[in-house]
Write a protein that holds these residues in place. Sequence first.
Motif, PDB file in Angstrom:
ATOM      1  N   PHE A   4     -36.199 -50.107  -3.294  1.00  0.00           N
ATOM      2  CA  PHE A   4     -34.923 -50.637  -3.761  1.00  0.00           C
ATOM      3  C   PHE A   4     -34.320 -51.561  -2.703  1.00  0.00           C
ATOM      4  O   PHE A   4     -33.727 -52.592  -3.046  1.00  0.00           O
ATOM      5  CB  PHE A   4     -33.953 -49.510  -4.110  1.00  0.00           C
ATOM      6  N   GLY A   5     -34.449 -51.214  -1.444  1.00  0.00           N
ATOM      7  CA  GLY A   5     -33.961 -52.078  -0.364  1.00  0.00           C
ATOM      8  C   GLY A   5     -34.630 -53.438  -0.391  1.00  0.00           C
ATOM      9  O   GLY A   5     -33.977 -54.479  -0.227  1.00  0.00           O
ATOM     10  N   THR A   6     -35.934 -53.458  -0.619  1.00  0.00           N
ATOM     11  CA  THR A   6     -36.666 -54.723  -0.725  1.00  0.00           C
ATOM     12  C   THR A   6     -36.205 -55.509  -1.943  1.00  0.00           C
ATOM     13  O   THR A   6     -36.012 -56.728  -1.874  1.00  0.00           O
ATOM     14  CB  THR A   6     -38.181 -54.451  -0.801  1.00  0.00           C
ATOM     15  N   PHE A   7     -35.996 -54.817  -3.057  1.00  0.00           N
ATOM     16  CA  PHE A   7     -35.501 -55.455  -4.281  1.00  0.00           C
ATOM     17  C   PHE A   7     -34.132 -56.100  -4.041  1.00  0.00           C
ATOM     18  O   PHE A   7     -33.900 -57.248  -4.445  1.00  0.00           O
ATOM     19  CB  PHE A   7     -35.430 -54.421  -5.411  1.00  0.00           C
ATOM     20  N   VAL A   8     -33.230 -55.398  -3.380  1.00  0.00           N
ATOM     21  CA  VAL A   8     -31.884 -55.926  -3.101  1.00  0.00           C
ATOM     22  C   VAL A   8     -31.971 -57.172  -2.234  1.00  0.00           C
ATOM     23  O   VAL A   8     -31.267 -58.159  -2.457  1.00  0.00           O
ATOM     24  CB  VAL A   8     -31.005 -54.839  -2.426  1.00  0.00           C
ATOM     25  N   ILE A  24     -34.478 -59.351  -2.017  1.00  0.00           N
ATOM     26  CA  ILE A  24     -35.011 -60.466  -2.815  1.00  0.00           C
ATOM     27  C   ILE A  24     -33.945 -61.010  -3.759  1.00  0.00           C
ATOM     28  O   ILE A  24     -33.759 -62.234  -3.864  1.00  0.00           O
ATOM     29  CB  ILE A  24     -36.271 -60.023  -3.587  1.00  0.00           C
ATOM     30  N   ILE A  25     -33.225 -60.128  -4.426  1.00  0.00           N
ATOM     31  CA  ILE A  25     -32.161 -60.560  -5.346  1.00  0.00           C
ATOM     32  C   ILE A  25     -31.066 -61.306  -4.589  1.00  0.00           C
ATOM     33  O   ILE A  25     -30.539 -62.319  -5.068  1.00  0.00           O
ATOM     34  CB  ILE A  25     -31.577 -59.351  -6.118  1.00  0.00           C
ATOM     35  N   SER A  26     -30.722 -60.849  -3.390  1.00  0.00           N
ATOM     36  CA  SER A  26     -29.658 -61.517  -2.635  1.00  0.00           C
ATOM     37  C   SER A  26     -30.095 -62.912  -2.190  1.00  0.00           C
ATOM     38  O   SER A  26     -29.284 -63.833  -2.172  1.00  0.00           O
ATOM     39  CB  SER A  26     -29.242 -60.673  -1.429  1.00  0.00           C
ATOM     40  N   ILE A  27     -31.367 -63.081  -1.853  1.00  0.00           N
ATOM     41  CA  ILE A  27     -31.850 -64.417  -1.479  1.00  0.00           C
ATOM     42  C   ILE A  27     -31.797 -65.346  -2.691  1.00  0.00           C
ATOM     43  O   ILE A  27     -31.352 -66.497  -2.588  1.00  0.00           O
ATOM     44  CB  ILE A  27     -33.273 -64.334  -0.892  1.00  0.00           C
ATOM     45  N   LEU A  28     -32.225 -64.842  -3.848  1.00  0.00           N
ATOM     46  CA  LEU A  28     -32.156 -65.653  -5.068  1.00  0.00           C
ATOM     47  C   LEU A  28     -30.710 -65.983  -5.437  1.00  0.00           C
ATOM     48  O   LEU A  28     -30.408 -67.113  -5.855  1.00  0.00           O
ATOM     49  CB  LEU A  28     -32.859 -64.933  -6.221  1.00  0.00           C
ATOM     50  N   ALA A  29     -29.811 -65.032  -5.271  1.00  0.00           N
ATOM     51  CA  ALA A  29     -28.398 -65.272  -5.569  1.00  0.00           C
ATOM     52  C   ALA A  29     -27.806 -66.300  -4.600  1.00  0.00           C
ATOM     53  O   ALA A  29     -26.968 -67.124  -4.989  1.00  0.00           O
ATOM     54  CB  ALA A  29     -27.612 -63.967  -5.501  1.00  0.00           C
ATOM     55  N   ALA A  30     -28.236 -66.270  -3.345  1.00  0.00           N
ATOM     56  CA  ALA A  30     -27.745 -67.246  -2.365  1.00  0.00           C
ATOM     57  C   ALA A  30     -28.198 -68.654  -2.725  1.00  0.00           C
ATOM     58  O   ALA A  30     -27.430 -69.616  -2.629  1.00  0.00           O
ATOM     59  CB  ALA A  30     -28.236 -66.875  -0.970  1.00  0.00           C
ATOM     60  N   ILE A  31     -29.441 -68.775  -3.172  1.00  0.00           N
ATOM     61  CA  ILE A  31     -29.949 -70.083  -3.602  1.00  0.00           C
ATOM     62  C   ILE A  31     -29.152 -70.577  -4.810  1.00  0.00           C
ATOM     63  O   ILE A  31     -28.746 -71.739  -4.864  1.00  0.00           O
ATOM     64  CB  ILE A  31     -31.459 -70.004  -3.904  1.00  0.00           C
ATOM     65  N   ALA A  32     -28.898 -69.682  -5.750  1.00  0.00           N
ATOM     66  CA  ALA A  32     -28.105 -70.042  -6.932  1.00  0.00           C
ATOM     67  C   ALA A  32     -26.690 -70.448  -6.527  1.00  0.00           C
ATOM     68  O   ALA A  32     -26.146 -71.440  -7.047  1.00  0.00           O
ATOM     69  CB  ALA A  32     -28.060 -68.873  -7.915  1.00  0.00           C
ATOM     70  N   ILE A  57     -24.068 -68.149   2.046  1.00  0.00           N
ATOM     71  CA  ILE A  57     -24.370 -67.590   3.372  1.00  0.00           C
ATOM     72  C   ILE A  57     -24.126 -66.085   3.383  1.00  0.00           C
ATOM     73  O   ILE A  57     -24.924 -65.315   3.913  1.00  0.00           O
ATOM     74  CB  ILE A  57     -23.518 -68.296   4.452  1.00  0.00           C
ATOM     75  N   TRP A  58     -23.020 -65.655   2.797  1.00  0.00           N
ATOM     76  CA  TRP A  58     -22.627 -64.242   2.853  1.00  0.00           C
ATOM     77  C   TRP A  58     -23.543 -63.328   2.023  1.00  0.00           C
ATOM     78  O   TRP A  58     -23.849 -62.217   2.427  1.00  0.00           O
ATOM     79  CB  TRP A  58     -21.183 -64.077   2.398  1.00  0.00           C
ATOM     80  N   ILE A  59     -24.007 -63.785   0.883  1.00  0.00           N
ATOM     81  CA  ILE A  59     -24.820 -62.947  -0.001  1.00  0.00           C
ATOM     82  C   ILE A  59     -26.112 -62.473   0.689  1.00  0.00           C
ATOM     83  O   ILE A  59     -26.414 -61.290   0.662  1.00  0.00           O
ATOM     84  CB  ILE A  59     -25.097 -63.659  -1.344  1.00  0.00           C
ATOM     85  N   PRO A  60     -26.906 -63.352   1.337  1.00  0.00           N
ATOM     86  CA  PRO A  60     -28.112 -62.828   1.989  1.00  0.00           C
ATOM     87  C   PRO A  60     -27.809 -61.943   3.204  1.00  0.00           C
ATOM     88  O   PRO A  60     -28.575 -61.034   3.505  1.00  0.00           O
ATOM     89  CB  PRO A  60     -28.905 -64.073   2.385  1.00  0.00           C
ATOM     90  N   VAL A  61     -26.696 -62.195   3.874  1.00  0.00           N
ATOM     91  CA  VAL A  61     -26.308 -61.321   4.991  1.00  0.00           C
ATOM     92  C   VAL A  61     -26.041 -59.915   4.462  1.00  0.00           C
ATOM     93  O   VAL A  61     -26.508 -58.919   5.025  1.00  0.00           O
ATOM     94  CB  VAL A  61     -25.067 -61.884   5.734  1.00  0.00           C
ATOM     95  N   GLN A  62     -25.314 -59.840   3.367  1.00  0.00           N
ATOM     96  CA  GLN A  62     -25.049 -58.556   2.726  1.00  0.00           C
ATOM     97  C   GLN A  62     -26.345 -57.922   2.223  1.00  0.00           C
ATOM     98  O   GLN A  62     -26.561 -56.719   2.362  1.00  0.00           O
ATOM     99  CB  GLN A  62     -24.106 -58.760   1.539  1.00  0.00           C
ATOM    100  N   GLY A  63     -27.220 -58.710   1.637  1.00  0.00           N
ATOM    101  CA  GLY A  63     -28.498 -58.208   1.143  1.00  0.00           C
ATOM    102  C   GLY A  63     -29.364 -57.654   2.260  1.00  0.00           C
ATOM    103  O   GLY A  63     -29.997 -56.608   2.112  1.00  0.00           O
ATOM    104  N   PHE A  64     -29.377 -58.347   3.408  1.00  0.00           N
ATOM    105  CA  PHE A  64     -30.164 -57.861   4.542  1.00  0.00           C
ATOM    106  C   PHE A  64     -29.581 -56.558   5.087  1.00  0.00           C
ATOM    107  O   PHE A  64     -30.320 -55.644   5.445  1.00  0.00           O
ATOM    108  CB  PHE A  64     -30.229 -58.924   5.641  1.00  0.00           C
TER     109      PHE A  64
END
Length: 145
Positions: free
Chosen positions: A23-27, A29-37, A68-75
């Motif tokens: 689930f951590g890996t899934f989160v 990946i989703i956060s990186i995609l959301a950051a790109i969007a 910028i914030w979304i992938p930081v949160q995802g990581f």
Amino acid sequence: MAHIIRKTTGPHRGGIESTLKNFGTFVLIISILAAIAAFFISGEVTKDSTYDSWGEEGLSPFWLAASIWIPVQGFALFLFFNWTSQVVCLLKKIAGLPCGVEISEATPQISYSCSQCSQKVESYYRQCPACGAVLEGIVDEQENI
């Protein structure tokens, strides 16, 4: 004459700890995609929007900050779920249960037992404390079968 049997055990697959790690890996990946969007959305915002914009294309500071914030949160969530899976695995190891993920820098566990009575012994024992058999050398579990 008895032998000391060496048994090496590796990681067990499955359990809640595997789910947490996945689930951590899934989160992440989703956060990186959301950051790109969010970055692409920031370019689509026009000056007529409710947010301040930069230039004619309307690079919105809100969406740029979100990208910028979304992938930081995802990581951060990725690390949290991975560390939680490590804690669950360590607690299972303490309880003697199989673990579904590898512990960081973990080595396989090696246990020793008497070939006569299967009593746990230490590698340096010369006599089994349970059955009294004289222990001569160490053999791997597969060799004993």
